[in-house]
Design a protein around this motif. Structure first.
Motif, PDB file in Angstrom:
ATOM      1  N   LYS A 101       0.843  -1.200   0.000  1.00  0.00           N
ATOM      2  CA  LYS A 101       0.000   0.000   0.000  1.00  0.00           C
ATOM      3  C   LYS A 101       0.875   1.247   0.000  1.00  0.00           C
ATOM      4  CE  LYS A 101      -4.127  -1.821   2.376  1.00  0.00           C
ATOM      5  NZ  LYS A 101      -5.132  -1.400   1.368  1.00  0.00           N
ATOM      6  N   ASN A 102       0.420   2.296  -0.691  1.00  0.00           N
ATOM      7  CA  ASN A 102       1.187   3.534  -0.658  1.00  0.00           C
ATOM      8  C   ASN A 102       1.030   4.206   0.708  1.00  0.00           C
ATOM      9  OD1 ASN A 102      -1.243   5.010  -0.651  1.00  0.00           O
ATOM     10  ND2 ASN A 102      -1.202   5.328  -2.860  1.00  0.00           N
ATOM     11  N   GLN A 104      -0.323   7.024   1.737  1.00  0.00           N
ATOM     12  CA  GLN A 104      -1.657   7.518   2.083  1.00  0.00           C
ATOM     13  C   GLN A 104      -2.557   6.373   2.534  1.00  0.00           C
ATOM     14  OE1 GLN A 104      -3.623  10.614  -0.320  1.00  0.00           O
ATOM     15  NE2 GLN A 104      -5.322   9.184  -0.572  1.00  0.00           N
ATOM     16  N   TYR A 137       4.210  13.000   0.020  1.00  0.00           N
ATOM     17  CA  TYR A 137       4.666  11.608  -0.088  1.00  0.00           C
ATOM     18  C   TYR A 137       3.489  10.626  -0.126  1.00  0.00           C
ATOM     19  CZ  TYR A 137       9.455  13.093   0.859  1.00  0.00           C
ATOM     20  OH  TYR A 137      10.695  13.677   0.781  1.00  0.00           O
ATOM     21  N   GLU A 138       2.302  11.130  -0.378  1.00  0.00           N
ATOM     22  CA  GLU A 138       1.110  10.284  -0.324  1.00  0.00           C
ATOM     23  C   GLU A 138       1.213   9.065  -1.234  1.00  0.00           C
ATOM     24  OE1 GLU A 138      -0.085  14.470   0.747  1.00  0.00           O
ATOM     25  OE2 GLU A 138       1.110  13.524  -0.839  1.00  0.00           O
ATOM     26  N   ASN A 139       1.790   9.217  -2.402  1.00  0.00           N
ATOM     27  CA  ASN A 139       1.818   8.132  -3.396  1.00  0.00           C
ATOM     28  C   ASN A 139       3.099   7.307  -3.362  1.00  0.00           C
ATOM     29  OD1 ASN A 139      -0.763   8.784  -4.500  1.00  0.00           O
ATOM     30  ND2 ASN A 139       0.173  10.516  -5.571  1.00  0.00           N
ATOM     31  N   SER A 140       3.992   7.618  -2.425  1.00  0.00           N
ATOM     32  CA  SER A 140       5.204   6.814  -2.271  1.00  0.00           C
ATOM     33  C   SER A 140       4.874   5.513  -1.551  1.00  0.00           C
ATOM     34  CB  SER A 140       6.262   7.588  -1.486  1.00  0.00           C
ATOM     35  OG  SER A 140       6.620   8.790  -2.139  1.00  0.00           O
ATOM     36  N   TYR A 141       5.823   4.566  -1.619  1.00  0.00           N
ATOM     37  CA  TYR A 141       5.656   3.281  -0.939  1.00  0.00           C
ATOM     38  C   TYR A 141       6.697   3.153   0.172  1.00  0.00           C
ATOM     39  CZ  TYR A 141       2.168   1.736  -4.278  1.00  0.00           C
ATOM     40  OH  TYR A 141       1.009   1.620  -4.998  1.00  0.00           O
ATOM     41  N   GLN A 144      10.435   3.140  -0.320  1.00  0.00           N
ATOM     42  CA  GLN A 144      11.033   4.345  -0.888  1.00  0.00           C
ATOM     43  C   GLN A 144      11.366   5.390   0.179  1.00  0.00           C
ATOM     44  OE1 GLN A 144       7.647   5.007  -3.612  1.00  0.00           O
ATOM     45  NE2 GLN A 144       9.079   4.757  -5.325  1.00  0.00           N
TER      46      GLN A 144
END
Length: 376
Positions: A101-102, A104, A137-141, A144
């Motif tokens: 999950k990312n 967010q 950074y909502e869409n980072s995993y 990362q």
């Protein structure tokens, strides 16, 4: 096992006779709303076990756990799930993020379990990420992010559902020292804004002293002393506590609030130089702070200037020295030492409204540091 314990058998005797381990015994404490209560002690003392008993990840063999009068040690599994979802958040040492999950969605995971709509939980997640400094950074995993960033995500996930209580188990111990200090400061900043009730487990005394409103020091499954950081340092109850804190640098723990003197006497700005001289003579001092309405600090005057003003017909306003050194209540003593060494006047301690709350002189700092043999 309880029968053996009630008969006064030692934990070693109980283990030999029954094969069971007594992880906690005779534990009794309360946590105040809005405080950071730190459970600390050496590895294996039972602090993490105790924390997990509080949200029933481990069910205690006996006893009560009261949350606003409700004994959650005896509630049903379903009721306990509801309490965990709505009233308690937990931050683990290992981050425990979901790799698929990312960021967010990781933060919003608890909200998803509660059945909150995707749109609403996305909004809450973004607000919470901004609160912990991870906006963008909502869409980072997880893979990362750095360790410190992952722990911020874990903290954000815990507070996203707005729980009353945060349980934090060695939350910063896996981080590098510099990142760890940043996270400690971040937690204190968040606490200033949210005023959560936080129970924080740590084996690091410096961390406990920095974060804790009160500290519960544990040994072999028991709490041996509960107190404020200063009480733990200066009033150890037994030899174990004394040894535990003996190497602490008190100058980095005590603050201006701990070493200041009551600002008495002080003089109102509307008074005259003769009154100031009389007050200084009676108190045996050569300077006095001048305040206005509500103790707002205006400056300081010296005995020599007051004597001159009396002879020349001047007012206090004519002789006030306005540029005095001031400190906030939470200034560490370590930062006070160089200031007071360079100042020819006592130091004024003020609050956010610039009201005079205390006075620091060299002697009061020496007295505080003398408890540990430190010196200026």
């Amino acid at each position: 096992m309880l029968t053996h314990l009630q008969k006064g058998c030692t934990t070693k005797e109980i283990r030999e006779r029954t094969g069971h381990v007594v992880a906690l015994k005779n534990i009794s404490f309360s946590v105040k709303k809005g405080e950071i209560f730190v459970l600390m002690g050496l590895s294996g003392c039972g602090k993490s076990t105790l924390l997990r008993c509080l949200n029933r990840l481990i069910s205690p063999t006996a006893g009560s756990i009261l949350l606003d009068g409700e004994d959650i040690a005896s509630v049903s599994t379903e009721r306990m799930r509801t309490i965990r979802r709505s009233r308690m958040g937990m931050v683990f040492q290992s981050f425990a993020l979901l790799p698929h999950k990312n960021i967010q969605d990781n933060v919003a995971f608890g909200l998803e379990i509660q059945g909150i709509s995707a749109e609403e939980r996305a909004g809450i997640a973004k607000e919470t990420l901004d609160l912990v400094g991870l906006s963008g950074y909502e869409n980072s995993y997880p893979d990362q992010l750095s360790g410190g960033m992952k722990q911020r995500v874990g903290l954000a996930r815990a507070i996203a559902s707005s729980p009353d209580i945060l349980l934090m188990d060695e939350a910063f111990s896996a981080l590098d020292p510099m990142i760890r200090r940043d996270m400690q400061n971040e937690l204190l900043d968040i606490q200033d804004r949210l005023e959560k009730t936080i129970i924080f487990v740590s084996h690091d005394l410096d961390e406990a002293l920095k974060l804790g409103t009160r500290i519960g020091l544990m040994k072999a499954g028991e709490i041996v002393q509960i107190g404020t950081p200063e009480e733990i340092l200066t009033q150890p109850k037994n030899e174990f506590v004394e040894r535990f804190v003996e190497d602490v640098d008190l100058s980095r723990v005590l603050t201006a609030k701990d070493v200041m003197k009551v600002p008495d006497p002080m003089i109102h700005a509307s008074s005259g130089p003769h009154v100031a001289l009389r007050m200084m003579k009676e108190a045996g001092i050569s300077t006095i702070f001048v305040v206005a309405k509500n103790r707002e600090l205006k400056g300081i005057i010296t005995a020599d200037d007051a004597l001159r003003a009396g002879k020349e017909g001047l007012t206090l306003q004519d002789i006030i020295i306005p540029d005095v050194v001031t400190l906030s209540l939470d200034t560490p003593v370590a930062d006070i030492i160089p200031v007071i060494a360079d100042s020819k006047f006592p130091i004024a301690v003020i609050n956010e409204e610039k009201r005079l709350k205390g006075v620091i002189v060299r002697g009061s700092v020496l007295a505080a540091l003398g408890r540990t043999g430190a010196s200026l």
